[in-house]
Design an enzyme around this catalytic site. Structure first.
Site, PDB file in Angstrom:
ATOM      1  N   THR B 192       0.649  -1.237   0.000  1.00  0.00           N
ATOM      2  CA  THR B 192       0.000   0.000   0.000  1.00  0.00           C
ATOM      3  C   THR B 192       0.686   1.308   0.000  1.00  0.00           C
ATOM      4  O   THR B 192       1.627   1.570   0.726  1.00  0.00           O
ATOM      5  CB  THR B 192      -0.905   0.070   1.186  1.00  0.00           C
ATOM      6  N   GLU B 279      11.354   0.269  -3.624  1.00  0.00           N
ATOM      7  CA  GLU B 279      12.186  -0.830  -3.176  1.00  0.00           C
ATOM      8  C   GLU B 279      13.285  -1.188  -4.169  1.00  0.00           C
ATOM      9  O   GLU B 279      13.028  -1.456  -5.340  1.00  0.00           O
ATOM     10  CB  GLU B 279      11.326  -2.052  -2.958  1.00  0.00           C
TER      11      GLU B 279
END
EC number: 2.3.1.35
Lengths: 406, 406
Positions: B192, B279
């Site tokens: 999220t 990421e």
């Protein structure tokens, strides 16, 4: 009864010969050009990349298919240079490849189909290719199908070819052969999935075109390696009628149905071979979505799962990550009621009516830590079903695709 | 004149306080719950994930926004558990979080908005969360905005918050603050992107809603990390009117235009912060497409480039791979004439009118081997322009996403 021919290839059908040559286009000490030649005029059907950026040979072939769809005799393919983003010079190179092939083989104009695969944006070394075509034309041989499949490889790690023998209900035995190269737009500036299917069956142009469209939908259009559509993707089918059967004109006839089934099986084999050889792939993944409101919805959901980087990296890690699969279906655009979804990983039920089931993490991971894995989703909404094939995303994929130029 | 407040945060505007607490939902020794409370009733606007698989709090908030869009007083957020795929038990947990927050703060029913982020498919440890809310309600403090931003992190490597002070043409000085957490659906089963913007300006519900929709289009809807849309994505704006300006009702008014510009700038800052913290990201990439036939086409082409695994791996490798960028635009669905395209990598022209320009590979790679890079494409067809932001795909991305459970 259909029978796979051991080590079958595109010259397995009657009336087909092939030759290869080392032109030195890009690679060293390997053949990089193939000719595939029929002794008789062929009915042809083809599908091309939908990318708006189309390589010169694709633009040439699309027009050729409207000019002479029932008179093709030859295919010339080179590896090492895609002849894409090469401007008017590229158009001349393609035309030169076609005319040189026709002349060297003593064929009329507009009987040679051209495919190129390799680096984008580099001028084709056309003098080398012309010499190579002329040399290859002297070496045609019915046993050279496997060599042809090998000569068109780029980043492929192995040649991909097969052939299928089919007893038509009318009594004739026909053969379908084929070769393909992949494996996605793997290497930087590398384009392309190319495939050709040959047959000695007789079939009308309309029937062949319809058969190809049916077959491609559940084969080459049902695979995904990285979701990128290249500039050169082409699938060609050539039917020379050498076995002398009454031409198939109706796919609903018994001969027609046999032909479609065989063409579909061969295309599926070749498409799956492309996925199995996907760059950096460590797992071959079969994704089936059923219970969708339509086949189109099932395909949409399955292809969205197949393209999700999060699903593909989880598969690399042998992680039965139902959350990512459910999530991908949720944004796919397919109709979905999460509370009806049932999900299986490697045959193990992990989600039922939208709720996760308790499962042994270690056992689940072991189930997925194998070369061939499956994901099955039942949406519980209707009768639509579709299966697609993909591979996982490994660190090797990133490495292969990042290493160029540096 | 808009001024960024140093280390600004969601309690920088007047009339806002925050508190955090360590509930022990999933993480050890860190706060995992935040309250954000306004001293006055707020006008609210929100946008939610378009994924059909929506977490329980998203479903709750969507209804809340129709029941009480001008009376919100509080936001409760937990990290560590997304409360997604948790069935009717999850709905009860969300309702319990809302009611507990309202009761602990002495507020009427339907004044608390709920957000959750974390693992999917795990029941919310609601007793811990209730205790945490009650404890946090005793600790409200106007200086706790940064702590709130830190407490909602999951796989984020740093908190993301900012605030902007704006002198309205009407003379009032308003402040907009905000926080966000990303960074894509990074961790397995992690959902999220959450974000909240607070302000002390007065604005009508209709105007706030319209302003949010304008701002989100060029901020949160213009970023891509891995192309996956999660189950919990939510962006909320709360305006409490504490500065006492005449409520903005018309975005075309001078005050209205100032507000939209400030909200857009803040949302862009927060959205870009999410991408910068993507990421495994090693580069922040700005992609601009201009000269498209429409803004929609420019967005489509730019987002397709941003999502292409082949482009993203090339960027990791500092490879000015114009072929992949052109190819991605070619299959994006946007109108394109390859022979009109001009392409720049890091400010260097590499493709002109569809043909590659000669360039020094080493210099080009050096230009891209930096933390912030740009790709600019001019389609040469019209006036449509759009900018999107993304990050590269690194082997670390695959590693992070594959390592769970194993």
């Amino acid at each position: 009864m259909d029978t796979w021919i051991e080590d079958g290839h595109p010259t397995s059908p009657l009336g087909w010969r092939a030759a290869t040559h080392d032109c030195g286009i890009k690679y060293r000490n390997r053949d990089d050009l193939a000719l595939l030649v029929s002794e008789r005029a062929c009915t042809a059907a083809a599908v091309f990349t939908t990318n708006l950026v189309k390589a010169a040979p694709v633009r040439y072939d699309m027009e050729l298919m409207t000019r002479n769809p029932t008179g093709l005799r030859a295919l010339v393919v080179n590896a090492g240079n895609a002849n894409a983003c090469t401007g008017s010079e590229g158009e001349v190179a393609t035309l030169t490849m076609a005319r040189t092939t026709e002349e060297a083989l003593g064929l009329p104009v507009d009987t040679a189909f051209v495919m190129s695969t390799g680096t984008i944006g580099v001028p084709m070394p056309i003098a080398k290719v012309v010499t190579g075509i002329q040399a290859a034309a002297q070496k045609l041989d019915a046993a050279k199908g496997p060599a042809a499949a090998r000569s068109i490889m780029t980043t492929d790690t192995r040649p991909k070819h097969a052939a299928l023998r089919v007893e038509l209900p009318s009594g004739y035995t026909i053969t379908l052969g084929g070769m393909a190269k992949g494996a996605g737009m793997i290497h930087p500036n590398m384009a392309t999935m190319l495939s050709v299917v040959t047959t000695d069956a007789a079939i009308s142009r309309e029937a062949l075109d319809a058969a190809l469209r049916q077959a491609v939908e559940v084969s080459f259009n049902s695979i995904s390696i990285d979701g990128d559509t290249s500039t050169n993707d082409t699938l060609l089918v050539l039917a020379n009628g050498a076995v002398g059967n009454a031409p198939i004109t109706d796919l609903a006839s018994s001969d027609g149905a046999s032909f479609v089934a065989a063409l579909t099986a061969l295309c599926q084999y070749l498409a799956q071979a492309v996925v199995r050889d996907g760059e950096g792939a460590t797992r071959f993944v079969t994704i089936t979505v059923r219970g969708a409101v339509s086949v189109a919805d099932a395909r949409l959901a399955a292809m969205t799962i197949a393209k999700s980087p999060l699903v593909k990296t989880a598969l690399y890690g042998a992680d039965p990550n139902w959350g990512r699969v459910l999530c991908a279906m949720g944004y796919s655009g397919a109709h979905l009621d999460p509370e009806r979804v049932v999900l299986h990983f490697g045959g193990m039920r992990v989600l039922e009516r939208g709720l996760p089931l308790p499962f042994d993490e270690k056992a689940a991971s072991d189930l997925l830590n194998v070369p061939e894995v499956s994901i099955e989703a039942d949406l519980g909404l209707g009768e639509g079903e579709a299966t697609v094939w993909t591979c996982d995303f490994s660190p090797e994929y990133v490495a292969i695709n990042a290493e160029y130029r540096t």
